[in-house]
Write a protein that holds these residues in place. Structure first.
Motif, PDB file in Angstrom:
ATOM      1  N   THR A  21     -13.599   6.182 -11.361  1.00 12.26           N
ATOM      2  CA  THR A  21     -14.747   5.609 -10.652  1.00 12.26           C
ATOM      3  C   THR A  21     -15.874   6.626 -10.547  1.00 12.26           C
ATOM      4  O   THR A  21     -17.048   6.297 -10.776  1.00 12.26           O
ATOM      5  CB  THR A  21     -14.335   5.106  -9.256  1.00 12.26           C
ATOM      6  N   LEU A  22     -15.520   7.859 -10.201  1.00 11.50           N
ATOM      7  CA  LEU A  22     -16.541   8.910 -10.116  1.00 11.50           C
ATOM      8  C   LEU A  22     -17.223   9.129 -11.464  1.00 11.50           C
ATOM      9  O   LEU A  22     -18.447   9.240 -11.543  1.00 11.50           O
ATOM     10  CB  LEU A  22     -15.915  10.225  -9.633  1.00 11.50           C
ATOM     11  N   PHE A  23     -16.417   9.185 -12.521  1.00  9.23           N
ATOM     12  CA  PHE A  23     -16.988   9.390 -13.848  1.00  9.23           C
ATOM     13  C   PHE A  23     -17.874   8.220 -14.241  1.00  9.23           C
ATOM     14  O   PHE A  23     -18.991   8.410 -14.742  1.00  9.23           O
ATOM     15  CB  PHE A  23     -15.891   9.594 -14.904  1.00  9.23           C
ATOM     16  N   HIS A  24     -17.401   7.011 -14.004  1.00  6.39           N
ATOM     17  CA  HIS A  24     -18.188   5.809 -14.336  1.00  6.39           C
ATOM     18  C   HIS A  24     -19.520   5.824 -13.599  1.00  6.39           C
ATOM     19  O   HIS A  24     -20.577   5.578 -14.194  1.00  6.39           O
ATOM     20  CB  HIS A  24     -17.365   4.572 -13.978  1.00  6.39           C
ATOM     21  N   ASN A  25     -19.492   6.119 -12.320  1.00  5.82           N
ATOM     22  CA  ASN A  25     -20.726   6.177 -11.527  1.00  5.82           C
ATOM     23  C   ASN A  25     -21.659   7.276 -12.034  1.00  5.82           C
ATOM     24  O   ASN A  25     -22.874   7.065 -12.140  1.00  5.82           O
ATOM     25  CB  ASN A  25     -20.421   6.379 -10.046  1.00  5.82           C
ATOM     26  N   ASN A  26     -21.087   8.450 -12.351  1.00  6.46           N
ATOM     27  CA  ASN A  26     -21.906   9.550 -12.864  1.00  6.46           C
ATOM     28  C   ASN A  26     -22.530   9.192 -14.208  1.00  6.46           C
ATOM     29  O   ASN A  26     -23.709   9.442 -14.447  1.00  6.46           O
ATOM     30  CB  ASN A  26     -21.080  10.835 -13.003  1.00  6.46           C
ATOM     31  N   ALA A  27     -21.730   8.623 -15.104  1.00  2.10           N
ATOM     32  CA  ALA A  27     -22.237   8.254 -16.432  1.00  2.10           C
ATOM     33  C   ALA A  27     -23.356   7.221 -16.315  1.00  2.10           C
ATOM     34  O   ALA A  27     -24.381   7.326 -17.007  1.00  2.10           O
ATOM     35  CB  ALA A  27     -21.101   7.727 -17.302  1.00  2.10           C
ATOM     36  N   THR A  28     -23.180   6.249 -15.441  1.00  2.00           N
ATOM     37  CA  THR A  28     -24.208   5.230 -15.239  1.00  2.00           C
ATOM     38  C   THR A  28     -25.483   5.850 -14.677  1.00  2.00           C
ATOM     39  O   THR A  28     -26.588   5.557 -15.149  1.00  2.00           O
ATOM     40  CB  THR A  28     -23.685   4.121 -14.296  1.00  2.00           C
ATOM     41  N   SER A  29     -25.338   6.741 -13.695  1.00  2.00           N
ATOM     42  CA  SER A  29     -26.513   7.399 -13.093  1.00  2.00           C
ATOM     43  C   SER A  29     -27.254   8.274 -14.096  1.00  2.00           C
ATOM     44  O   SER A  29     -28.486   8.264 -14.152  1.00  2.00           O
ATOM     45  CB  SER A  29     -26.088   8.253 -11.895  1.00  2.00           C
ATOM     46  N   ILE A  30     -26.508   9.019 -14.887  1.00  2.00           N
ATOM     47  CA  ILE A  30     -27.128   9.899 -15.888  1.00  2.00           C
ATOM     48  C   ILE A  30     -27.846   9.070 -16.946  1.00  2.00           C
ATOM     49  O   ILE A  30     -28.967   9.382 -17.355  1.00  2.00           O
ATOM     50  CB  ILE A  30     -26.076  10.837 -16.506  1.00  2.00           C
ATOM     51  N   ALA A  31     -27.222   7.988 -17.384  1.00  6.42           N
ATOM     52  CA  ALA A  31     -27.845   7.113 -18.377  1.00  6.42           C
ATOM     53  C   ALA A  31     -29.114   6.482 -17.814  1.00  6.42           C
ATOM     54  O   ALA A  31     -30.146   6.425 -18.492  1.00  6.42           O
ATOM     55  CB  ALA A  31     -26.859   6.040 -18.827  1.00  6.42           C
ATOM     56  N   MET A  32     -29.067   6.028 -16.558  1.00  7.02           N
ATOM     57  CA  MET A  32     -30.251   5.415 -15.951  1.00  7.02           C
ATOM     58  C   MET A  32     -31.345   6.456 -15.765  1.00  7.02           C
ATOM     59  O   MET A  32     -32.529   6.162 -15.957  1.00  7.02           O
ATOM     60  CB  MET A  32     -29.878   4.765 -14.613  1.00  7.02           C
ATOM     61  N   SER A  33     -30.978   7.663 -15.420  1.00  7.94           N
ATOM     62  CA  SER A  33     -31.954   8.747 -15.283  1.00  7.94           C
ATOM     63  C   SER A  33     -32.636   9.022 -16.617  1.00  7.94           C
ATOM     64  O   SER A  33     -33.850   9.248 -16.672  1.00  7.94           O
ATOM     65  CB  SER A  33     -31.252  10.008 -14.779  1.00  7.94           C
ATOM     66  N   SER A  34     -31.879   8.960 -17.696  1.00 10.58           N
ATOM     67  CA  SER A  34     -32.458   9.145 -19.031  1.00 10.58           C
ATOM     68  C   SER A  34     -33.477   8.057 -19.336  1.00 10.58           C
ATOM     69  O   SER A  34     -34.540   8.325 -19.889  1.00 10.58           O
ATOM     70  CB  SER A  34     -31.360   9.138 -20.103  1.00 10.58           C
ATOM     71  N   VAL A  35     -33.160   6.826 -18.969  1.00 14.41           N
ATOM     72  CA  VAL A  35     -34.090   5.722 -19.172  1.00 14.41           C
ATOM     73  C   VAL A  35     -35.337   5.913 -18.308  1.00 14.41           C
ATOM     74  O   VAL A  35     -36.464   5.782 -18.790  1.00 14.41           O
ATOM     75  CB  VAL A  35     -33.421   4.361 -18.854  1.00 14.41           C
ATOM     76  N   ALA A  36     -35.137   6.233 -17.043  1.00 12.81           N
ATOM     77  CA  ALA A  36     -36.259   6.388 -16.115  1.00 12.81           C
ATOM     78  C   ALA A  36     -37.183   7.529 -16.535  1.00 12.81           C
ATOM     79  O   ALA A  36     -38.403   7.441 -16.359  1.00 12.81           O
ATOM     80  CB  ALA A  36     -35.741   6.621 -14.694  1.00 12.81           C
ATOM     81  N   ASN A  37     -36.612   8.588 -17.091  1.00 14.61           N
ATOM     82  CA  ASN A  37     -37.404   9.741 -17.518  1.00 14.61           C
ATOM     83  C   ASN A  37     -37.970   9.574 -18.919  1.00 14.61           C
ATOM     84  O   ASN A  37     -38.688  10.455 -19.399  1.00 14.61           O
ATOM     85  CB  ASN A  37     -36.563  11.022 -17.460  1.00 14.61           C
ATOM     86  N   GLY A  38     -37.594   8.501 -19.597  1.00 14.71           N
ATOM     87  CA  GLY A  38     -38.088   8.281 -20.950  1.00 14.71           C
ATOM     88  C   GLY A  38     -37.548   9.274 -21.955  1.00 14.71           C
ATOM     89  O   GLY A  38     -38.186   9.581 -22.951  1.00 14.71           O
ATOM     90  N   THR A  39     -36.357   9.791 -21.692  1.00 13.30           N
ATOM     91  CA  THR A  39     -35.730  10.752 -22.585  1.00 13.30           C
ATOM     92  C   THR A  39     -35.423  10.083 -23.915  1.00 13.30           C
ATOM     93  O   THR A  39     -34.855   8.996 -23.942  1.00 13.30           O
ATOM     94  CB  THR A  39     -34.409  11.271 -21.961  1.00 13.30           C
ATOM     95  N   ALA A  40     -35.770  10.755 -24.999  1.00 13.70           N
ATOM     96  CA  ALA A  40     -35.488  10.197 -26.327  1.00 13.70           C
ATOM     97  C   ALA A  40     -33.989  10.209 -26.610  1.00 13.70           C
ATOM     98  O   ALA A  40     -33.443   9.278 -27.172  1.00 13.70           O
ATOM     99  CB  ALA A  40     -36.236  10.966 -27.394  1.00 13.70           C
TER     100      ALA A  40
END
Length: 192
Positions: free
Chosen positions: A153-172
């Motif tokens: 659960t912790l990993f899933h939440n972290n992976a989702t947050s990191i992925a969303m942060s990449s989208v929000a920051n416009g990371t290529a």
């Protein structure tokens, strides 16, 4: 061909509006106006706003679960499996930013709400895929035994947050070094 184009336009419009405003805040009239169609056209293809969300879940939600299932295959190298899974989350999010925003919103929807109930099978499937990865890894990391659900659960939440942060920051994209650092910091506490 024109029917496929119209259907795709409606789906893309709904996906974008649901992602940025939330499912409950978007009405059928707003979708048809933005898509440049009439209500009967939307009803012809999807029957309702709920039908639109169900179509998005059955296509993009399934694509997300398929992507993560392929990446989360345990091959005896837990670190590599986690890295591949994290990278898959990020890559999917960057390739499907509107759907991933919607995914994050649906995960937080009230438990008895219509959008949560529609999306629940995708959420459960993703959780099961990641949990199975952690269960398989207990053969090597015995100190995880009994804590697989917590760690997954912790990993899933972290992976989702990191992925969303990449989208929000416009990371290529996120480079391999960053994936390594994030994965290492996650498993450092239990991978002796």
């Amino acid at each position: 061909m024109e029917q496929d184009s119209t259907k795709q336009t409606i789906l893309q419009t709904a996906e974008r509006l649901f992602a940025y405003k939330g499912y409950d805040a978007v009405g059928v009239q707003e979708i048809v106006t933005d898509a440049g169609i009439t209500k009967p056209t939307l009803y012809y293809y999807f029957r309702s706003k709920r039908g639109l969300l169900e179509a998005l879940v059955s296509t993009k939600g399934q694509k997300l679960t398929d992507t993560i299932a392929q990446a989360a295959t345990y091959n005896g190298d837990f670190f590599n499996s986690l890295s591949c899974t994290l990278k898959a989350f990020i890559q999917f999010a960057l390739e499907n930013p509107d759907f991933f925003r919607l995914h994050c919103t649906l995960l937080k929807a009230p438990k008895e709400s219509e959008p949560f109930c529609i999306y629940k099978p995708v959420q459960e499937q993703l959780s099961k895929i990641i949990l199975n990865l952690f269960i398989e890894a207990t053969t090597i990391f015995g100190n995880m035994k009994g804590k697989e659900e917590l760690y997954s659960t912790l990993f899933h939440n972290n992976a989702t947050s990191i992925a969303m942060s990449s989208v929000a920051n416009g990371t290529a994209e996120v480079d391999d070094k960053t994936i390594y650092i994030i994965t290492h910091s996650f498993i450092y506490g239990f991978a002796d």
